[in-house]
Design a protein around this motif. Sequence first.
Motif: not given
Length: 77
Positions: A56, A15-18, A13
């Motif tokens: 992901f 890493e992906r800014r989620i 999350r």
Amino acid sequence: MSETIHNRIAMLRSERRISRRELADALGVHYQTIGYLERGEYSPSLHLALRIAEYFEVPVEAVFSITPFPRLGSRAV
């Protein structure tokens, strides 16, 4: 024998800014479920584990493990 399922959800999350809420909405679960999963307080069903990995776009083994994942930066020399 430990029943703990280790996971990398928080790392993925981040890493992906989620946010937890965004992930929960995408998976159709309550956002608190994501927190429980990340803290190891809840083990996902096989169906949910596969859906998280698919979200992901990684193999399920990259997200979940029955043994702890190595810490980032700790590589065998």
